[in-house]
Design a protein around this motif. Sequence first.
Motif, mmCIF file in Angstrom:
data_model
loop_
_atom_site.group_PDB
_atom_site.id
_atom_site.type_symbol
_atom_site.label_atom_id
_atom_site.label_comp_id
_atom_site.label_asym_id
_atom_site.label_seq_id
_atom_site.Cartn_x
_atom_site.Cartn_y
_atom_site.Cartn_z
ATOM 1 N N ARG A 100 1.926 6.518 -7.089
ATOM 2 C CA ARG A 100 0.869 7.449 -7.608
ATOM 3 C C ARG A 100 1.242 8.693 -7.373
ATOM 4 N NH1 ARG A 100 -3.164 6.137 -3.971
ATOM 5 N NH2 ARG A 100 -3.604 4.025 -4.937
ATOM 6 N N ASP A 129 0.769 -1.246 0.147
ATOM 7 C CA ASP A 129 0.044 0.292 -0.159
ATOM 8 C C ASP A 129 0.716 1.323 0.004
ATOM 9 O OD1 ASP A 129 -2.734 -1.153 2.216
ATOM 10 O OD2 ASP A 129 -2.460 -1.627 -0.042
ATOM 11 N N ASP A 176 1.250 4.120 -2.851
ATOM 12 C CA ASP A 176 1.161 5.584 -2.652
ATOM 13 C C ASP A 176 2.313 6.432 -3.414
ATOM 14 O OD1 ASP A 176 -0.018 5.011 0.735
ATOM 15 O OD2 ASP A 176 -1.211 5.386 -1.037
ATOM 16 N N GLU A 221 0.907 14.232 3.448
ATOM 17 C CA GLU A 221 0.416 14.414 2.250
ATOM 18 C C GLU A 221 1.380 15.117 1.489
ATOM 19 O OE1 GLU A 221 -4.285 14.501 3.109
ATOM 20 O OE2 GLU A 221 -2.995 16.182 2.904
ATOM 21 N N GLY A 264 -0.410 13.133 -3.108
ATOM 22 C CA GLY A 264 0.310 11.864 -2.564
ATOM 23 C C GLY A 264 -0.069 11.867 -1.184
ATOM 24 N N ARG A 265 -0.430 10.669 -0.606
ATOM 25 C CA ARG A 265 -1.037 10.294 0.719
ATOM 26 C C ARG A 265 -0.206 9.353 1.464
ATOM 27 N NH1 ARG A 265 -6.566 12.262 1.067
ATOM 28 N NH2 ARG A 265 -7.416 11.941 -1.279
#
Lengths: 169, 160, 214
Positions: free
Chosen positions: A57, A50, A54, A109, A130-131
């Motif tokens: 992305r 995960d 992130d 973020e 972005g997280r």
Amino acid sequence: MYLTFRRNARGTTFVELLIGTTILALILGFVARWFFMQKEYQKRLTRISDIQNDFRRASWEMIQEVQMARTIIWPRINSDDSLRSDTKLVFKDFMGRIISYYHVPGTKEVRRCVIPNGPGDPVVNPAPIGRGIATMTFTATSPTNRVISYCMSTDGVFSLDAVYLMNAD
Amino acid sequence: MNRRALSFVEVIIAMGILAMCMLPVMTMFGSSGRAVLKSQNLAFAVGLAHRISQHLFDAPYEAIVEVPLPGNAIAGGPDDGFFNPLLNDKTTGAGALRITQAQLPELWMFLRKYDFRYSLIVNNVNFATGDQMKCVGIIITWKEGGKDLLYKLYTYVPDL
Amino acid sequence: MDMNERKGVALFLVLGLAAVFVPVLLYLSQTGSSQVRLAVKYHEVHQSEAAAIAGTNSGLSRLRGNMTGLQQLTNLLIGEIAYDLTIQPTGTGLLTQELYHLFSKSAKGQHTFILMSDAEQMYPDPNPPVTVISHDTWNTIEPYDINLAADVTSMENLRGQDILSYEAVKNYEKSVSKAAYSSELMSKRSKLPTELQADWASIVSILESEKITF
């Protein structure tokens, strides 16, 4: 007329029940232990994946835009030609607007802000690009201001990448 | 018809056999887990190769030279313009941080754990008379589960 | 319990176990393979981008080698990835240089990457290498066909819109003095996110020094 054959029917004794239950408990215990161990392992790996997701992305969005940018404004190398890092990146995009990507440590973020190169107010993108990114650093390494390196990390997972500006004004 | 019921013991034995049969299925966890781990390192390797390619476009043409296998280690490696030094939040070179155990321990440990290295294969390419480019193959290698893994990315670097 | 009931109970127990275990195992195994797919997609994305950039560079190289006229070079390989290259003449410049639109496309898996740029080939010389200037490189991930006139026109239009916006910004920078430019930028400081405010003055100083004046 039917002949009925009766088996020597015999019930289950308590001892048989006990032995059977014990065997069942042992087998199920073994299987359950294995199951939950693997579940924990999968959980850990899913967390890593995960985080990688992130990173991917955020990375891809930034690369697309910065690749076509005209010049990097901030950070720039130091006066002694050494590299310089910052948690924000400011550049002029293909259309000449001033864009900034900046890291917000509190919310983990990366956000994008468009600053008009002329009259007009800055606009922050409503959604972060972005997280789940604990640290983000942009580094200038070149006096030509045409390459920007960046490093992201969260919980021991890292991403090291860079972007070369194909346009140079 | 000799109809015979299933005894409780037979049921227990059947369930035991079923559980044993599940064990190979459960080893799928292990292999899918390894695949995920590989994907974690694959994504990281893709980023490393991309980073090198971007820096090559800005590097002086003559400075792009072959780095033969097994390649340069990224953790504790030489100053190369790709990875070391990595960060500097000061206004002079004194603040530059390299990927060493002392300066960036977490990243250093991760890179050393998998022994991430990079190599460059450089070939001169002529598309037409009087012009040339370098075709650079960027190879990222790392070790995982006792295996040597590799990721390759090719690019042309023009002589501008 | 009679025979049929016992059989039924046994069957129920075995089926119940299978019904619980199998979907859970399948679900957990899917998690792993979906992450691998995402990682492979990321790899495809970077490979196609690298091939398209390589294509652009090879196109410039060909122009430096004195290639002229429309060229549609498809399926050229860089490593294991292919790129398509189109060099399309668009006219002659003020300095009698040949003007081109350069298209480079690469596709891998579900991902497409196209670069379009201007290329100016200085008066083709019988002795290459010829000077070639490339600028205004623009990218898209839409799956256009770089040899299809309608798609090429779409790309040219979209890129043209962005270039017009850039021209407007350049005209603004040329029209204002450095002091006015700097003042306008500094006036935005209070509306910026806090993360940008601290260094905004230094950033404005750089922008002011690099303001376009002609």
